[in-house]
Design a protein around this motif. Sequence first.
Motif, PDB file in Angstrom:
ATOM      1  N   LEU A 144       3.018  -0.735   3.991  1.00 61.14           N
ATOM      2  CA  LEU A 144       3.060   0.614   3.431  1.00 61.14           C
ATOM      3  C   LEU A 144       4.455   0.907   2.858  1.00 61.14           C
ATOM      4  CD1 LEU A 144       1.329   3.311   3.372  1.00 61.14           C
ATOM      5  CD2 LEU A 144       2.643   3.958   5.396  1.00 61.14           C
ATOM      6  N   THR A 189       0.847  -1.207   0.000  1.00 59.62           N
ATOM      7  CA  THR A 189       0.000   0.000   0.000  1.00 59.62           C
ATOM      8  C   THR A 189       0.874   1.244   0.000  1.00 59.62           C
ATOM      9  OG1 THR A 189      -0.107   0.440   2.372  1.00 59.62           O
ATOM     10  CG2 THR A 189      -1.566  -1.291   1.535  1.00 59.62           C
ATOM     11  N   THR A 190       0.249   2.354  -0.308  1.00 59.29           N
ATOM     12  CA  THR A 190       0.975   3.618  -0.211  1.00 59.29           C
ATOM     13  C   THR A 190      -0.011   4.734   0.106  1.00 59.29           C
ATOM     14  OG1 THR A 190       2.698   4.957  -1.252  1.00 59.29           O
ATOM     15  CG2 THR A 190       0.867   4.300  -2.657  1.00 59.29           C
ATOM     16  N   GLU A 191       0.527   5.859   0.564  1.00 54.75           N
ATOM     17  CA  GLU A 191      -0.321   7.020   0.874  1.00 54.75           C
ATOM     18  C   GLU A 191      -0.208   8.009  -0.267  1.00 54.75           C
ATOM     19  OE1 GLU A 191      -1.858   7.969   3.886  1.00 54.75           O
ATOM     20  OE2 GLU A 191      -1.019   6.587   5.386  1.00 54.75           O
ATOM     21  N   GLU A 211      -4.848   6.018   2.137  1.00 54.36           N
ATOM     22  CA  GLU A 211      -4.001   4.845   1.907  1.00 54.36           C
ATOM     23  C   GLU A 211      -4.620   4.015   0.777  1.00 54.36           C
ATOM     24  OE1 GLU A 211      -3.170   1.674   4.983  1.00 54.36           O
ATOM     25  OE2 GLU A 211      -1.971   1.305   4.282  1.00 54.36           O
TER      26      GLU A 211
END
Length: 478
Positions: free
Chosen positions: A229, A142-144, A180
């Motif tokens: 993340l 995942t990433t923001e 996210e």
Amino acid sequence: MNRPPVTPESNRLAAIILAAGQGTRMKSTRAKVLFEVAGEPMIAWPVRRALGMGADPVVVVVGHQAETVEAAVEARFPGRTRAALQAERLGTGHAARTGLDTLPDFQGVVLILYGDVPLLEEKSLRSLIACVGSNRPVAVMTTELPDPTGYGRILRDEAGNVTRIVEHKDATEAERKVSEVNAGIYAVESNFLRSALSRLKSDNAQGEYYVTDIVDLARGDGLEVAGELVDAEEVQGANDRRQLAQLERLARRRAVERHLAAGVSFLDPETTWVGPEVEIGVDAVIHAGVHLRGKTSVGAGCIVDVGSVLTDARLEPEAVVHPYSVIEGASMGPRSQLGPFGRLRPAARLEAGARVGNFVEVKKATLGEGAKANHLAYIGDAEVGPGANLGAGTITCNYDGVGKYRTEVGEGVFVGSNSTLVAPLSIGKGAYVAAGSVLTDPVPEDALALGRARQVVKSDRAPSVRAAAVKRKAQKPE
Ligand code: UD1
Ligand code: MG
């Protein structure tokens, strides 16, 4: 469900790389994954990464321009991947299943990667894989994002486990506020993946089989899903040419940073371009505007000066490339020098300490240890012995319009300026060639060769020649 835990025995890794999409927003006739980042088609990046991590098999799911994409992968990694044809694009879940169907007996962890996400690091993938355990068959990268529009949102419980991935088009207003997002990269235990993909349904806003629904399925089976993340740059994909240009910039910066950390100096990192397969030794100094491409390797302590472009070049320690030189498929021995404005074409080789200067072109030729061609020369299809000196303007005439022929210049030979060496030709060790010679016949060892008209001197004739010139000018109407 028959699902053995992930144990060291089932510690095998496979990879499925999704690359069937067309990439409509590129507005191109070319398949998206064939667009290049840092000189390499995007698809080559995840393939190399997966192979480098020991994934076997590596499956590339192809669809749009399947044959071209498959051929591009095969050309770079012959015999090391397999292609799975997704004839109809029914969604990421269907694509993953198409890939998995080619691995009916595989047991272990399956990495699911995208063909248009080139900058993933091994470290992040290793952490993702490490999340997969007996009670956790799925790990999602995942990433923001400041603007998560369009992406699948990651929903987590208090314990931090991922409970669901909801696609933008299926999300509620509240869910759309989550920043996210799903990067689309997964590590999944193979038996669970097989079972989950066979249970996918397409009852969603896009009528597609979503690979993201394996999260729901895992939860339904009473299992956990991990979310790892990572930095947004690493999972940046290219949907359009603007994002492709961003990737290019990122790739360049990351490559430079990797080498900076390994003891290489860059005088102007912003203008330097280093490909993913380039190797550079410690204490090398890379100046502004240098491009290092392909499988170039630069040895320890080398200097590559301003504006030089090196493709598939090999520089041994302490070689120096002076400004604005171009090397392609050629190699430089230790402490050899090239340029400024030098050019080494394929199969040129400078041995230790050899020196090629400005406006000199070398092709398929070796200059022996300490040999020199310092100014304005063409050396093609030649073998130049150690310590030989080719004067300014020396030309090997290697081509007669039909065939190519070789020139051999022995050790310690001195070739005077503006000499024309008509191949095939050999000049023996220690010989001396007078300036301005045109040589068509072999020169034995230690001989002096003169191939030019003899000079004539007429005493006291200059004044009368000058007087005639003055008269001529006076008669000429302006
Ligand atoms: C997908 C994810 C989304 C995530 C996003 C990240 C799903 C349902 N959604 O959305 O949660 O945030 O990626 O980029 O998975 N592909 C095929 N065959 C297909 C469909 C897709 O090979 O039938 C390939 C595409 O070439 C592409 C990748 O899969 O490389 C992703 O497909 P895309 O349609 O772009 O998925 P998104 O809608 O962006
Ligand atoms: Mg996408």
